[in-house]
Design a protein around this motif. Structure first.
Motif, PDB file in Angstrom:
ATOM      1  N   LEU B  26       0.940  -1.817  -0.056  1.00  0.00           N
ATOM      2  CA  LEU B  26      -0.121  -0.045   0.308  1.00  0.00           C
ATOM      3  C   LEU B  26       0.918   1.513   0.045  1.00  0.00           C
ATOM      4  O   LEU B  26       0.944   2.112  -0.174  1.00  0.00           O
ATOM      5  CB  LEU B  26      -0.918   0.040   1.423  1.00  0.00           C
ATOM      6  N   ARG B  28       3.784   1.872  -1.091  1.00  0.00           N
ATOM      7  CA  ARG B  28       4.838   1.410  -2.372  1.00  0.00           C
ATOM      8  C   ARG B  28       3.749   2.497  -3.266  1.00  0.00           C
ATOM      9  O   ARG B  28       3.859   2.800  -4.136  1.00  0.00           O
ATOM     10  CB  ARG B  28       5.823  -0.189  -2.918  1.00  0.00           C
ATOM     11  N   SER B  29       2.826   1.451  -3.365  1.00  0.00           N
ATOM     12  CA  SER B  29       1.273   2.381  -4.156  1.00  0.00           C
ATOM     13  C   SER B  29       1.119   3.517  -3.891  1.00  0.00           C
ATOM     14  O   SER B  29       1.379   4.398  -5.425  1.00  0.00           O
ATOM     15  CB  SER B  29       0.077   1.497  -4.105  1.00  0.00           C
ATOM     16  N   GLY B  30       1.176   4.034  -2.752  1.00  0.00           N
ATOM     17  CA  GLY B  30       0.784   5.463  -2.161  1.00  0.00           C
ATOM     18  C   GLY B  30       1.999   6.350  -2.979  1.00  0.00           C
ATOM     19  O   GLY B  30       1.487   7.062  -3.672  1.00  0.00           O
ATOM     20  N   LEU B  32       4.294   5.644  -5.535  1.00  0.00           N
ATOM     21  CA  LEU B  32       4.183   5.589  -6.626  1.00  0.00           C
ATOM     22  C   LEU B  32       3.105   6.751  -7.407  1.00  0.00           C
ATOM     23  O   LEU B  32       2.978   7.247  -7.764  1.00  0.00           O
ATOM     24  CB  LEU B  32       4.256   4.419  -7.785  1.00  0.00           C
ATOM     25  N   GLN B  33       1.385   6.752  -6.786  1.00  0.00           N
ATOM     26  CA  GLN B  33       0.655   7.188  -7.546  1.00  0.00           C
ATOM     27  C   GLN B  33       0.160   8.570  -6.519  1.00  0.00           C
ATOM     28  O   GLN B  33      -0.129   9.308  -7.476  1.00  0.00           O
ATOM     29  CB  GLN B  33      -0.247   5.914  -7.112  1.00  0.00           C
ATOM     30  N   VAL B  34       0.436   8.895  -5.403  1.00  0.00           N
ATOM     31  CA  VAL B  34       0.356  10.079  -5.208  1.00  0.00           C
ATOM     32  C   VAL B  34       1.724  11.011  -5.665  1.00  0.00           C
ATOM     33  O   VAL B  34       1.617  12.250  -5.388  1.00  0.00           O
ATOM     34  CB  VAL B  34      -0.218   9.908  -3.782  1.00  0.00           C
ATOM     35  N   HIS B  37       2.991  10.380  -8.169  1.00  0.00           N
ATOM     36  CA  HIS B  37       2.595  11.479  -9.118  1.00  0.00           C
ATOM     37  C   HIS B  37       2.770  11.638 -10.772  1.00  0.00           C
ATOM     38  O   HIS B  37       2.890  11.011 -11.993  1.00  0.00           O
ATOM     39  CB  HIS B  37       0.840  11.440  -8.899  1.00  0.00           C
ATOM     40  N   TYR B  40       5.956  10.090 -13.031  1.00  0.00           N
ATOM     41  CA  TYR B  40       5.234   9.204 -13.623  1.00  0.00           C
ATOM     42  C   TYR B  40       4.327   9.954 -14.129  1.00  0.00           C
ATOM     43  O   TYR B  40       3.726   9.095 -15.731  1.00  0.00           O
ATOM     44  CB  TYR B  40       4.415   8.544 -13.172  1.00  0.00           C
ATOM     45  N   ALA B  41       3.393  10.972 -14.140  1.00  0.00           N
ATOM     46  CA  ALA B  41       2.132  11.389 -14.994  1.00  0.00           C
ATOM     47  C   ALA B  41       2.583  12.382 -16.404  1.00  0.00           C
ATOM     48  O   ALA B  41       2.940  11.546 -17.727  1.00  0.00           O
ATOM     49  CB  ALA B  41       1.526  11.832 -14.646  1.00  0.00           C
ATOM     50  N   LEU B  43       6.021  11.041 -17.864  1.00  0.00           N
ATOM     51  CA  LEU B  43       6.962  10.104 -18.455  1.00  0.00           C
ATOM     52  C   LEU B  43       5.669   9.297 -19.057  1.00  0.00           C
ATOM     53  O   LEU B  43       6.108   8.752 -20.681  1.00  0.00           O
ATOM     54  CB  LEU B  43       7.392   8.843 -17.533  1.00  0.00           C
ATOM     55  N   SER B  44       4.495   9.185 -18.424  1.00  0.00           N
ATOM     56  CA  SER B  44       3.547   8.220 -19.760  1.00  0.00           C
ATOM     57  C   SER B  44       2.859   8.992 -20.975  1.00  0.00           C
ATOM     58  O   SER B  44       2.384   8.305 -21.869  1.00  0.00           O
ATOM     59  CB  SER B  44       2.273   7.538 -18.740  1.00  0.00           C
ATOM     60  N   LEU B  49       9.011   8.710 -22.944  1.00  0.00           N
ATOM     61  CA  LEU B  49       9.765   7.640 -23.142  1.00  0.00           C
ATOM     62  C   LEU B  49      10.476   7.036 -24.036  1.00  0.00           C
ATOM     63  O   LEU B  49       9.779   6.759 -25.019  1.00  0.00           O
ATOM     64  CB  LEU B  49       9.491   6.875 -22.093  1.00  0.00           C
ATOM     65  N   VAL B 223      16.864   7.878 -18.357  1.00  0.00           N
ATOM     66  CA  VAL B 223      16.667   7.720 -17.286  1.00  0.00           C
ATOM     67  C   VAL B 223      17.022   6.401 -16.170  1.00  0.00           C
ATOM     68  O   VAL B 223      17.364   5.775 -16.823  1.00  0.00           O
ATOM     69  CB  VAL B 223      14.551   6.413 -17.702  1.00  0.00           C
ATOM     70  N   GLU B 225      15.639   4.877 -13.689  1.00  0.00           N
ATOM     71  CA  GLU B 225      15.023   4.016 -12.779  1.00  0.00           C
ATOM     72  C   GLU B 225      16.329   2.553 -13.593  1.00  0.00           C
ATOM     73  O   GLU B 225      15.846   1.601 -13.157  1.00  0.00           O
ATOM     74  CB  GLU B 225      13.960   4.048 -13.006  1.00  0.00           C
TER      75      GLU B 225
END
Lengths: 407, 603
Positions: B26, B28-30, B32-34, B37, B40-41, B43-44, B49, B223, B225
């Motif tokens: 949880l 880790r998700s938080g 990445l996503q919060v 965000h 990654y937004a 990059l997406s 990329l 990048v 990562e």
């Protein structure tokens, strides 16, 4: 099973709801992940729906059979699945691994059958009245029973599934009552090999060991050999590892774990992290994911289904899926605890261990905190054998729940 | 019963572990996503990329002594990396390089249709001064970048060009076929010879670099990562070819001589040299062949791209007489000593046609040995009539004609041996084929064989009737030195009795060494040389000049076939060339330093 039993207090409706919800989310995510410009994938959600129907039918059957039959058939089932695990090694490889037996109309993964079979056999061994863990060597029989399938699966090769056997074994032995100290010292060599990756972590581990000796009051004559052998194993690992040339390491790693794919894995994990991270709190919306169009096929509807889901449904969606899994596992632990029959209790905790391990490893991979290991996410990943096995194991759990007061 | 299972302590431990695991997921998700965000937004968003291919260098090609034949060299490409505002840069670059900017731009637009987001290679393999000019002006060319790629280089230019082959980059239609096998658009792939045959060994596995780009497609750096993935170089291959012999054999074709030469080690089938002339320069293909070069090559009437050693079938002429002789001996139609019914008087009447012998005055009464030594056509006409088409085609087939030898090169020609069915189809049901069989007996008419087939048959005779499949690969070794595939020697006993083989060998020795023989020019001083000349009539012009032979007679080390198109008598042109090839090889192997065991000339 009588129909009225479904109305009984012991029928775990909450678990059923959690599983149904997860399956529904799985179908949706598979549908979304396969609506890309690859027409051969677009109908997979229907195939998964068919597997779901079949799996639910088996779930009901598993619920109806008295669990004593599982105990009675534990060894025959185990032997059959070991034969299949041997046979699969001679089957033609699919994507460089011998994991599937092709029956023409359906592809079958013997390692999935081996999971419940091994759980039953371990449960039978551990629940026997004359079995105790007062001597360490008594563990040899259960270790052998789990090592055989784990080794056969490892040479397929399928590292993830092989490790899931280790997970269920450790959990079931722990459930039996192996003392914390002995349990710790049993897994310490593995920890030593992992901890040795960096000096601080290894020193930390050695300190932990020393603390454990003091805490569990291990006698010096036992503590010294345990400690020394841990140092030996820990120091041996890097010596062997770094003694190899880099291409040898790569070859060894890809042999043990073909999912590692040194040419593609980095890209997959990076894309998966971008998918999850770009989802944000609320997600991009169903069917609105953009990362899935990128090239981390063919895993995006199987092993990386979670990242597609997390991209479209965001942190809220992740929270809901994690809660559903947690609740399913929690209810399972309650059933294992309440079951009066020892065999049933062991079986239940073994099933919980397998499901929990799969969930943690799979999601860990998609979030980039675990090394890439090809292992499906229970109920969500595309794949008939995996879904059906998970539903069968759920059926067995519900069965044990229904009969939790039977001896 | 006392049930210690599921004690409070155990359940709590397991629950604690479960909670810990789920919390990690949880958080880790938080994270990445919060927390991350935004990162990654960004990059997406599309194009952000990119996976840059790091091409793997192609494997090297060596001869049997480790002499480098083909390797890779760096080539500088001018690459268009941005999607927007690119036209100004392309115009400027076209001016600097003296190229047509409209042409460049239309090629960009064409490629963008297929790969909208990928970099476009504008010009491949710039000359050093072009590189310098671009580098000086790079600040005015914001959309462009110089990239290094690995190009094929044939070390010795056009020598052995047919054998080694060439590489060229994958075009659009080929890419569709090869993408499944992991090729990228523009990858180099073997297009002929060994480069094609051993493509799977020679090509490496590409590495990748992960870079982030801005909205205009410009490089913002790697990048962090994702780790850069290094390419695996292709495997090296080692050939049976002896480069010293190959270059000597090539040098024997002087001026604009057209033809082929094949040298084989009889005991193994190793091909020691394989020459086809005229040849071409594979380096012209390295970075994509220019259209004028290409037109020059394909419109050249001497077909320089065609490998005559394995792809051209010629009438074998008198070199084929050993096949007729072997057939007659094995069918017991004659004994070696037996004289023919009709003596040679310079010609033979068959039906209402007169078939001539090459010697107008005729050879008189001859046995088999004498007929081969003197290459008497009239003798062989009579053998052909006795054997008929059926016997000749059966034995030709038995001795490896009308079929591929299976050498490890693409597009081998199986040659042609007509049989009765073939003639019936061609000439009608009841056609008379007596004359045809007479013609066939001396390797004329419809009989066709490649220089490789001839060399391969004589190598088998030299080796006591054991045929070895000709091959070029000694081994393939990956970049770590691990041998992926070794030499494959495949032997087959020809259906010839030992006595037949020995009669033929003696006759071939005579055909070089006895008085009246035609192959004297191939003699190698100090060893017993055997072989047969051929002067093959053909409908396209002057006779082809053939010599096929081997040496030394008793312990053969090399078998050679030489063919020179439209050059006249085998005894004058091909035989001395074959002699030099054998001489050179035996000298290289130290044979000629040994004490002379037999005198070269009897009588």
């Amino acid at each position: 099973m009588k129909l009225k039993m479904l109305g009984s207090r012991d029928f775990d409706l909450q678990m059923v709801i959690a599983v149904f919800a997860l399956c529904a989310i799985g179908i949706m995510a598979i549908y979304s992940a396969t609506q890309i410009d690859q027409p051969q994938l677009s109908g997979l959600w229907q195939k998964q729906l068919f597997s779901l129907g079949l799996g639910l039918l088996l779930l009901v059957i598993m619920m109806a059979v008295p669990f004593r039959y599982f105990e009675a058939f534990a060894w025959p089932l185990y032997i059959v699945s070991m034969i299949l695990l041997l046979a699969v090694l001679f089957a033609p490889p699919v994507m460089k691994a011998h994991r599937w037996i092709n029956f023409g109309f359906v592809r079958f993964q013997p390692s999935e059958l081996a999971k419940p079979a091994t759980i039953f056999v371990l449960a039978k061994i551990l629940s026997a009245h004359d079995f105790s863990l007062d001597k360490f060597w008594k563990l040899l029989v259960p270790i052998g029973a789990v090592l055989l399938p784990a080794a056969l699966v490892l040479v397929e090769p399928d590292l993830g599934t092989s490790l899931s056997f280790a997970a269920l074994f450790l959990t079931m032995v722990f459930w039996h009552g192996l003392s914390f100290g002995n349990f710790f010292f049993m897994v310490s060599p593995v920890l030593s090999m992992v901890a040795v990756v960096s000096m601080p972590s290894w020193i930390g581990f050695m300190a932990l060991m020393a603390g454990a000796f003091w805490f569990f009051r291990v006698r010096f004559k036992y503590a010294l050999p345990i400690f020394l052998s841990n140092i030996f194993i820990g120091s041996l690992a890097p010596a062997v590892w770094y003694g190899l040339k880099s291409y040898q390491r790569k070859r060894l790693l890809t042999f043990i774990n073909p999912d590692l794919d040194p040419k593609g894995a980095g890209w997959h994990v990076l894309q998966s992290k971008i998918a999850v991270g770009s989802g944000g709190v609320l997600g991009k919306g169903f069917l609105r994911g953009t990362q899935k169009k990128l090239s981390f096929l063919p895993e995006q509807h199987t092993d990386f289904i979670f990242s597609t889901f997390a991209e479209e449904f965001g942190f809220i969606g992740v929270l809901i899926v994690l809660l559903l899994f947690f609740w399913l596992l929690f209810r399972g632990i309650i059933i294992a605890r309440q079951a009066r029959n020892r065999f049933a209790s062991f079986t239940a905790i073994g099933i919980i261990a397998v499901i929990g391990f799969h969930v943690f490893l799979n999601i860990g991979v998609t979030l980039g905190i675990m090394p890439v290991t090809g292992i499906p996410l229970p109920f969500l990943s595309y794949g008939g054998t995996s879904l059906i096995t998970m539903l069968v194991m759920t059926g067995i759990l519900l069965n044990i729940g229904l009969r939790r007061y039977e001896y | 019963m006392a049930n210690e299972l599921g004690s409070r302590e155990r359940v709590l431990s397991i629950l604690a572990l479960l909670t810990l695991g789920f919390s990690i997921l949880l958080f880790r998700s938080g994270y990445l996503q919060v927390v991350k965000h935004g990162h990654y937004a960004r990059l997406s968003q599309q194009n952000r990329l990119r996976r840059l291919c790091i091409p793997a260098p192609r494997g090297l090609v060596f001869d049997c002594n480790g002499v480098l034949i083909a390797q890779s060299r760096p080539g500088f490409d001018l690459v268009l990396v941005t999607v927007n505002d690119w036209q100004a840069s392309v115009n400027k670059a076209a001016g600097l390089l003296g190229l047509d900017s409209l042409l460049l731009k239309s090629s960009v637009i064409l490629q963008r249709k297929i790969f909208p987001k990928d970099p476009v290679v504008l010009v491949r393999d710039l000359m050093p001064e072009q590189v310098a000019r671009i580098e000086e002006n790079i600040q005015y060319l914001p959309a462009l970048r110089l990239e290094v790629e690995s190009l094929r280089k044939a070390e010795h230019g056009s020598l052995a060009s047919h054998l080694v082959g060439y590489t060229s980059s994958l075009g659009q239609s080929e890419y569709a076929r090869y993408r499944e096998r992991g090729y990228s658009y523009g990858d180099y792939i073997g297009k002929g010879g060994l480069e094609l045959k051993y493509e799977n060994y020679l090509r490496g596995v590409h590495g990748w670099d992960f870079i982030e780009v801005d909205a205009r497609g410009r490089d913002l750096g790697t990048v962090s990562e994702a780790e850069r993935i290094e390419p695996d170089p292709g495997s090296n291959i080692y050939l049976t070819i002896d480069w010293r012999l190959q270059s000597l054999a090539e040098s024997l074709f002087t001026g604009d001589m057209i033809g082929a030469a094949v040298a084989i080690e009889p005991q193994t089938g190793r091909v020691l040299a394989l020459v086809s002339r005229p040849n071409f320069n594979p380096n012209l293909f390295a970075a994509g062949i220019r259209s004028d070069d290409w037109n020059r090559l394909v419109n050249d009437p001497s077909y320089p791209l065609w490998d005559r050693a394995i792809r051209s079938a010629y009438p074998p002429g008198s070199t084929f007489k050993v096949v007729t002789a072997a057939a007659a001996l094995e069918e017991s139609l004659i004994t070696p000593e037996q004289k023919m019914k009709t003596p040679c008087r310079g010609s033979l009447a068959i039906g209402n046609r007169v078939f001539k012998c090459w010697k107008k005055g005729g050879h008189g009464w001859l046995g088999l040995h004498g007929a081969i030594v003197n290459s008497c056509d009239v003798y062989f006409y009579q053998l052909g009539i006795m054997l008929k088409i059926k016997g000749l085609s059966k034995w030709s087939q038995n001795l490896g004609f009308n079929q591929e030898t299976g050498i490890d090169l693409p597009q081998e020609n199986p040659g042609l041996i007509p049989d009765d069915a073939w003639y019936q189809k061609r000439l009608g049901k009841n056609a008379k084929t007596v004359g045809r069989s007479a013609n066939m007996s001396i390797g004329q008419g419809e009989v066709m064989a490649t220089p490789l087939q001839m060399a391969s048959l004589y190598a088998a005779l030299a080796n006591g009737g054991v045929w070895c499949q000709p091959h070029l690969l000694l081994k393939a070794e990956d970049f770590t030195g691990k041998v992926l595939v070794g030499e494959i020697i495949s032997r087959k006993k020809l259906p010839l009795s030992d006595s037949t083989v020995s009669v033929l060998k003696q006759a071939l020795y005579g055909a070089v060494n006895e008085p009246g023989s035609t192959g004297g020019a191939s003699r190698v001083w100090g060893v017993k040389t055997a072989g047969k000349t051929g002067t093959a009539q053909n409908p396209h012009g002057d006779d082809h000049s053939w010599f096929v032979g081997f040496a030394p007679l008793d312990d053969p080390a090399i078998a050679v076939a030489v063919l020179v198109e439209n050059a006249g008598h085998g005894s004058e042109i091909a035989a001395p060339m074959a002699g030099k090839i054998m001489q050179r090889y035996l000298a290289l192997k130290g044979w000629l330093e040994k004490p002379v065991i037999a005198t070269a000339r009897p009588q």
